[in-house]
Structures are given as structure tokens and as C-alpha cells.
Design an enzyme around this catalytic site. Structure first.
Site, short mmCIF file in Angstrom:
data_model
loop_
_atom_site.label_atom_id
_atom_site.label_comp_id
_atom_site.label_asym_id
_atom_site.label_seq_id
_atom_site.Cartn_x
_atom_site.Cartn_y
_atom_site.Cartn_z
N HIS A 36 0.83 -1.21 0.00
CA HIS A 36 0.00 0.00 0.00
C HIS A 36 0.87 1.27 0.00
O HIS A 36 0.74 2.13 -0.87
CB HIS A 36 -0.91 -0.01 1.24
CG HIS A 36 -1.72 1.23 1.41
ND1 HIS A 36 -3.08 1.25 1.19
CD2 HIS A 36 -1.39 2.49 1.77
CE1 HIS A 36 -3.52 2.49 1.41
NE2 HIS A 36 -2.52 3.25 1.76
N GLU A 37 1.77 1.34 0.95
CA GLU A 37 2.61 2.54 1.05
C GLU A 37 3.49 2.68 -0.19
O GLU A 37 3.77 3.78 -0.65
CB GLU A 37 3.46 2.52 2.32
CG GLU A 37 2.67 2.50 3.63
CD GLU A 37 1.59 3.57 3.72
OE1 GLU A 37 1.75 4.64 3.11
OE2 GLU A 37 0.57 3.33 4.40
N HIS A 76 3.40 6.64 -6.94
CA HIS A 76 2.74 7.87 -7.34
C HIS A 76 3.73 9.04 -7.24
O HIS A 76 3.83 9.86 -8.15
CB HIS A 76 1.51 8.08 -6.45
CG HIS A 76 0.66 9.23 -6.85
ND1 HIS A 76 -0.17 9.87 -5.98
CD2 HIS A 76 0.53 9.87 -8.03
CE1 HIS A 76 -0.78 10.85 -6.63
NE2 HIS A 76 -0.38 10.87 -7.87
N HIS A 100 1.76 4.56 -2.87
CA HIS A 100 1.90 6.02 -2.72
C HIS A 100 3.28 6.44 -3.26
O HIS A 100 3.41 7.47 -3.90
CB HIS A 100 1.83 6.43 -1.25
CG HIS A 100 0.46 6.39 -0.65
ND1 HIS A 100 -0.60 7.10 -1.18
CD2 HIS A 100 -0.03 5.76 0.44
CE1 HIS A 100 -1.68 6.90 -0.42
NE2 HIS A 100 -1.36 6.09 0.57
ZN LIG Z 1 -2.61 5.33 2.08
#
Ligand SMILES: [Zn+2]
Length: 732
Positions: free
Chosen positions: A525-526, A532, A529
């Protein structure tokens, strides 16, 4: 070198002021007296030339002389921060003044672009300070935070409420159609104009003064809340066990970790469990001793609610009331209206409708799970009704019964470094990037790892910092931030420095760190980011770096879809002792079990989201009682008594910071991420290059360069459907 001296002097000074009794004792000794005078004199000397010293030695004041120009953590001392913030604010103000005092007609270049590129030094020191104040704080850092937060709030207001500046922006805004601007430039103009309106530019003088006061008060209360919560989580509670029998049910690795925690706390020979998730959750999951589960979980959900000096009820109520006033002053119905009007969802009604629509099936499935767990209790002869602290324990049993799978059976296959490399593998397959560890890089803690990120052609595109384990100075949870955002300077691209911070299970003894399934997903998940952050590519800081709030979690959550794919598991899930790839049978059982307990996760999450929205739609009512309000809010959604919201009000850190009236965004983005992954599944290839390319181009690279739904439709060709999410969670 001078710094060391100066730092030492400061220490001496505080030593002298420690206790007047001690000081008078010291002063009785003539030799000491002389020393004291010398120390004082030197202090004065050093203070008077401090400014000059600062300019040459404060690492924030020159270009970083480090590989990839990452922050020189080895040179940064806490005494550097305040001067850097002061100068950062002064420089930024000078840039703003230059825009304001320019006599030429306001243009895109002399107003909007100049504003967009301003505040370099302030950004530089802020990104380091605030990252470290979360990942590696201490009393000195917290003290600095208390000093600079009001300075920053005031400075922001000085810009946002600067009338001449706003008039100039308005001139550009009003004539924007005739200025021959491209799409991005138009959007940047519109976004800045909106920002100023949203921050009070249209208010009269008196209202502006009130707004400034509200902003200051809010930030003060936010600091109180966060510091209380840090103490409540890391300091004020420990479950100390001295009878080994009380560890019954716990896997060996968990016991060993608890013994290590005890040793570190000076409690040799005992076992300590804390309120940090890697310590608490396994205890709730496995410990047979029901009373101790109750004690630990109660410690957790009573944080900030013990009617002592760390109680957060007053701070949060203050924040909520101040926000309501602020929203009203700015012409919004309530704070939720203020926040959500800028999101993809647009109204809080739409968000409520969205949440209720998923809560209903989730509650049904959760009730079924609860009944199944109660059957286990009854069958085992337990003469009690399932309660809050029983859920994880019996869920684990039920999971074993239904899917013949046990979390501790999986852990040996989830070696932290392998999971990390598996995640790099996925990024390579999707986007062609390569991530390699760098040695001898400046770090703020020796545990931190640093990586170079390069694209298909081998060109450097980013630096990635990764910080995996809990420490006393680190706040709970996991997050991804930046030490430097991508930007363009004089037409040249400056590459980002991204940081991922987590609180994962530590290695115990000789074994490597073995992660839970939840931690595996958190890491992916991290990393989403982070991806991105690597790919965002925009000329203007305002649009490149800021997505609509309810889209921010799309890039992160979409990455979680790859964790359980058999061809990905084969790469990273290898036994830490035998290097054996996770057996197919275990993969199948894992995949079958993935929907398990999703109802619980969804229910506790939606409960927290509703609590957040309820608080932010209630307006400025002053007679509210935190606990009464909370229980009414939960009654309204028929929350079952065996589940409480994932975060209760007194430790709901998200809504104190950037997720206020926005905790719902994770579920909103979950609809988008499930729908995105469905595209890969439908294509029959989870590494489909065409889809990956489109996702990268239309979502990851774009940042906030267009409206969320417009960007999404560009990628997917249609609006998202809610069905892939319901299917994935077994709610349909
Ligand atoms: Zn998040």
C-alpha cells in the site's frame, strides 16, 4: 566543529538552570564559579556570532552536497530547524512582496507562476522537519514543533489573506480566457483562485482577524492532541506478564518478541505487550487468557479517554468547534461541506449514501461471523457472550476451522526483505522501473534503508527511503511522505525523494523480520503512494502534487491487489529457513480465506468514517459530550455491540490532521482500485502493459491536473462500478 561547541554550551546552560539549589551549591566553589562565568561569557559570544555561523553551517542554507542531493541527515542538528524556518518564512515573504509590489499588469508569469515557484527554503526545511517529527521525534523536536507551528500558521495566513496578492490573482483569473494559456496553466490559475477563496480572501478585515485566530487555535489543539496520543500509545500503558502460563496460545516468535520488549524496558525475565499494533494484535489473536486480552484491548481503546493530563476529549472538541466556526465564516454549511465540496464526491449526503450502501451488506455478514464465533465459544464450554476483546481470537479459530489456515503458518513465508523485493518485482513488471539499494547514504536512523529508482532506460527518477520498525519516537501507523517533491526549476526536472515509514514486526533473535499478511499488504500500500510520488510529472507544483482527497488512496490501494496473486506470491513468499516457495495448497487456502473477516474490517472502518462525518456535520453546537455523541452516532448506524469504530474519537488521529471529514476516502478509493484491478483480471494478464501504461499516464503521472472522475474515465473508459469491491470482500 563550532556547532558541537555551541550545542554543548546550550547543554551547560540548561544544566545550570536545572535547579537553583544545585546552582548555589556549585557557586560556593570558587573554581566552579570561574567556570560558570567563562561558560556564560562564551555563551554570549557564541550567541552574538550565531547568525554568521548559521549562514555557513546550517545545512538547510546551502544546496545539499549529498548523493542525489538527499537531505544531509548526518549534518542536521535540531538547533538548525528554527533558524531555517525563520529564514524560510522571511525569504518566502520577500518573494510574495515582490509579486505584490510589481507595478506591471498581473500576468500568468509574474503572479501565478511566481507564486507557484515560491517558498523553496521553507519547503525544504518543512519536509525534513515534519517527516522526522513523525518518524523520529523527541522532546526537543516536539518543543520546536510548538514554536514553529504558530509561526507557520501565521505565515500561511499572511499569504492567504494578502489583499493585493489576491487582487492580482483575481485579475489573472478574470482575464484567463484571453491570456492564451494552455489547459494546465488555466487549471493552475483556477486552483489558486479557489484556494484563496477557500482560505478567506473574500472576507472583510474583521472576519479575517477572526479566521487568523481560529487557525492559530486549531493548530495549537492539534499539537496537544498528537502529543497526548503519542504518550498514550508508547508510554502510558504496558501489559507486563510475569507468569509464563499467561502466554498460553501465543506462537514462540511472539513470546520471544515480548521478552525482548521487556528486556529493553528493563524488565528482564518478563514479557511486555504494548499498544503498538505489532505487539497488541498477535496477543488479541492468540492469547488464551481472556482477562488479559480485555486488559490490553481496553488500554488501547481508552487512549486519550482516561480523564487525566493526557485526555484528548477537550482538545478534539475544541478542534471540532473551531473548524465548524471556520467553515461557517467561509460561507459553508459545516466543515464536511467545506472539505467534500472539493472532492470527487462533492457532498456529504453523497458520502453518507455511499457508506450506508456498503454498511448494510457488511453488517449482515459480520453478524453471521459473530454467530459462528459464538458457536465455537458455546461448544468449548465458554459461558460468556462474545465481546470486543474476543473478536480477533475467535476469528482466528473460525478462520482455521473454515479455511484450515492459521496466520502463524503464513508468517515464515513473509520475510520482510523478500516482501520488499517482491513489491519491487511487481513495479518492474508493471512499469519497467528498477530499484537498487544504496549504501552509505545519509539516514536519520541507522535502521533506515535507501534505494535508487531508475526507469527502463536506466535513468535515475527518484530516491526511496524505507523505515520499517516501531521505535519510541515514531508515531503509530504507516505512511508515505516526501523529503522532496518532484518539480521543475528553470525548465529542468528535479527528481523526488520519497519516504515510506511503517511499524512492522521486528526481527527476533536470529530470525529475520517475519510479517503478518496485514503488514505485507500495508507495505504494498505505502509503496503504491511511493510509485505515485516517483511518477508524478507536472510543471506546476499546485496541480502536480495535489489530487482530490478521495483519489489519493487509489494509487496505494491498487497495489494491494497484487499481493495475493499466485505468480507474485511465488516470487516473494519463501520460507525463511528452507527458502521453499510457499506451497500451492497454502496459497489456495490463503486465497480462499482472503474474504474472511472482511465484513468486520468493513464495519469497523465504516463506523469510524460515519463518526468522522457526524462530527463534521454537526456544526458549532457547544453542549456536546464526546462519549454521548459517539455512542449516539454508532446507534444511528445500528453498529453491533461486539464491534467499535476502528478509531474512537479520542485517538482518531486521521481526523485531527488531513483526513478530517475525509476518513471515508479509503473506501471511496477502494471502489476505484477494485474496478481498476478488474481491468487487469478481465484482460487475463495481471501485468497487462497497455493497462499499466494507461494507469501510469492518466493517473500516476497526472497528480491533480484534472478533475478526479475525468482522469479516471480517461484511464478506464467508463465510471467505476461498485461490484468488483463487493465481490472482493465477499459482501455480495
Ligand atoms: Zn494510504
Amino acid at each position: 566543529m563550532k556547532y558541537v561547541t555551541f550545542g554543548q554550551l546550550l547543554e551547560y546552560q540548561s544544566f545550570f538552570s536545572l535547579s537553583s539549589v544545585l546552582r548555589s551549591l556549585i557557586l560556593k566553589n570558587t573554581v566552579m564559579k570561574k567556570l560558570y562565568v567563562v561558560a556564560l561569557l562564551s555563551a554570549i559570544l557564541f550567541t552574538s556570532c550565531e547568525k554568521k555561523e548559521e549562514m555557513s553551517t546550517n545545512p538547510f542554507f546551502s544546496e545539499y552536497q549529498t548523493p542525489f542531493k538527499v537531505p544531509p541527515f548526518h549534518l542536521i542538528d535540531t538547533i538548525n530547524y528554527i533558524p531555517a524556518f525563520e529564514k524560510g518564512i522571511a525569504d518566502h515573504q520577500a518573494e510574495i512582496d515582490a509579486i505584490v509590489n510589481n507595478n506591471e499588469t498581473p500576468t500568468f508569469e509574474n503572479t501565478i507562476l511566481a507564486l507557484d515557484k515560491s517558498g523553496d527554503l521553507l519547503g525544504k526545511v518543512s519536509s525534513v522537519f515534519f517527516s522526522l517529527n513523525s518518524a523520529e521525534t523527541n522532546p526537543a523536536m516536539q518543543k520546536i514543533s510548538r514554536t514553529i507551528t504558530p509561526m507557520m500558521t501565521k505565515h500561511r495566513d499572511n499569504i492567504n489573506l494578502n489583499e493585493t496578492l489576491f487582487e492580482k490573482i483575481k485579475v489573472v483569473y478574470d482575464s484567463r480566457e484571453n491570456l492564451d494559456l494552455d489547459d494546465q496553466q488555466l487549471r493552475v490559475v483556477e486552483k489558486y483562485y479557489d484556494d484563496f477563496i477557500r482560505n478567506g480572501a473574500n472576507l472583510n478585515e474583521e472576519e479575517k482577524t477572526s479566521l487568523r485566530e481560529l487557525n492559530q487555535e486549531i493548530s495549537k489543539n492539534q499539537i496537544d492532541f498528537r502529543e497526548n496520543l503519542l504518550a498514550e500509545t508508547n508510554k502510558n500503558f504496558k501489559l507486563v506478564i510475569d507468569n509464563e502460563a499467561d502466554l498460553s496460545g501465543l506462537p514462540e516468535g511472539i513470546k520471544a518478541a515480548a521478552a525482548e520488549t521487556a528486556t529493553n524496558a528493563g524488565l528482564d525475565g518478563k514479557w511486555v505487550f504494548t499498544l503498538q499494533k505489532p505487539s497488541m494484535l498477535p496477543f488479541l489473536q492468540y492469547a488464551d487468557n481472556r482477562e488479559l486480552r480485555k486488559e490490553l484491548y481496553t488500554g488501547y481503546f481508552m487512549r486519550g479517554n482516561n480523564n487525566d493530563e493526557f485526555d484528548n476529549k477537550e482538545a478534539i472538541l475544541n478542534i471540532l468547534k473551531l473548524r465548524a466556526k471556520r467553515a461557517e465564516l467561509l460561507g459553508y454549511k459545516d466543515y464536511a461541506d467545506y472539505v467534500i465540496s472539493n472532492n470527487m464526491a462533492q457532498t456529504s449526503d453523497k458520502v453518507y449514501e455511499f457508506l450506508h450502501g456498503i454498511m448494510e451488506p457488511a453488517l449482515e455478514v459480520a453478524a453471521q461471523d459473530r454467530d459462528d464465533m459464538q458457536k465455537i465459544i458455546d461448544r468449548e464450554g465458554g459461558d460468556f457472550k462474545l465481546d470486543l476483546w474476543d473478536w480477533w481470537y475467535y476469528a482466528e479459530k473460525l478462520k482455521k476451522e473454515k479455511y484450515n489456515i492459521d496466520e502463524s503458518e503464513l508468517k515464515p513465508y513473509f520475510v520482510l526483505e523478500n516482501v520488499r523485493d517482491g513489491m519491487f518485482y511487481v513495479a518492474n513488471k508493471l512499469y519497467g522501473i528498477t530499484i537498487t539499494q544504496l549504501e552509505d547514504m545519509p539516514v536519520y536512523n541507522d535502521e533506515v534503508q535507501v534505494f535508487d529508482v531508475s526507469d527502463k532506460t536506466g535513468k535515475h527518477i527518484a530516491v526511496l527511503y524505507m523505515d520499517f520498525h516501531p521505535r519510541p519516537g515514531k508515531r503509530v501507523g504507516a505512511w508515505c511522505g516526501r523529503f522532496r517533491q518532484q518539480t521543475y526549476k528553470d525548465g529542468e526536472k528535479i527528481y523526488p525523494v520519497v519516504t515510506m515509514v511503517m511499524n512492522f514486526t521486528r526481527p527476533v533473535g536470529d530470525a529475520p523480520a517475519l510479517l503478518t499478511w496485514d503488514e505485507v499488504n500495508t507495505m504494498f500500500h505505502e509503496f503504491g503512494h511511493a510509485l505515485h510520488g516517483f511518477f508524478t510529472d507536472g510543471e506546476y507544483d499546485r496541480t502536480a502534487g495535489r489530487l482530490p482527497r478521495d483519489m489519493v488512496e487509489l494509487p496505494s490501494q491498487v497495489m494491494e491487489n497484487w499481493t495475493g496473486q499466485p505468480e507474485v506470491l511465488k516470487v516473494y513468499a519463501r520460507h525463511y529457513e528452507t527458502d521453499e516457495v510457499i506451497p500451492q495448497d497454502l496459497v489456495t487456502r490463503l486465497l480462499n480465506s482472503m474474504k474472511f473477516n472482511e465484513a468486520f474490517n468493513t464495519v469497523e472502518y465504516i463506523a469510524a468514517s460515519v463518526l468522522d462525518l457526524d462530527w463534521h456535520t454537526v456544526g458549532g453546537k457547544t453542549d456536546l459530550d464526546v462519549l454521548t455523541f459517539e455512542s449516539q452516532s454508532m446507534d444511528n448506524i445500528n453498529l453491533m455491540t461486539e464491534i467499535i469504530p476502528r478509531y474512537r474519537t479520542t485517538y482518531f488521529n486521521h481526523i485531527v490532521g488531513g483526513y478530517a471529514a475525509g476518513y471515508y476516502v479509503y473506501l471511496w478509493a477502494a471502489v476505484l482500485d477494485s474496478d481498476t484491478f478488474q481491468a487487469y483480471l478481465d484482460s487475463g494478464d495481471i501485468f497487462n502493459q497497455e493497462i499499466a501504461e494507461s494507469f501510469r499516464k492518466n493517473i500516476l503521472e497526472q497528480g491533480g491536473s484534472d478533475e478526479g472522475m475525468v482522469q479516471y474515465i480517461k484511464f478506464r473508459g467508463q465510471e467505476p462500478s461498485i461490484d468488483p469491491l463487493l465481490n472482493k470482500r465477499g459482501l455480495k
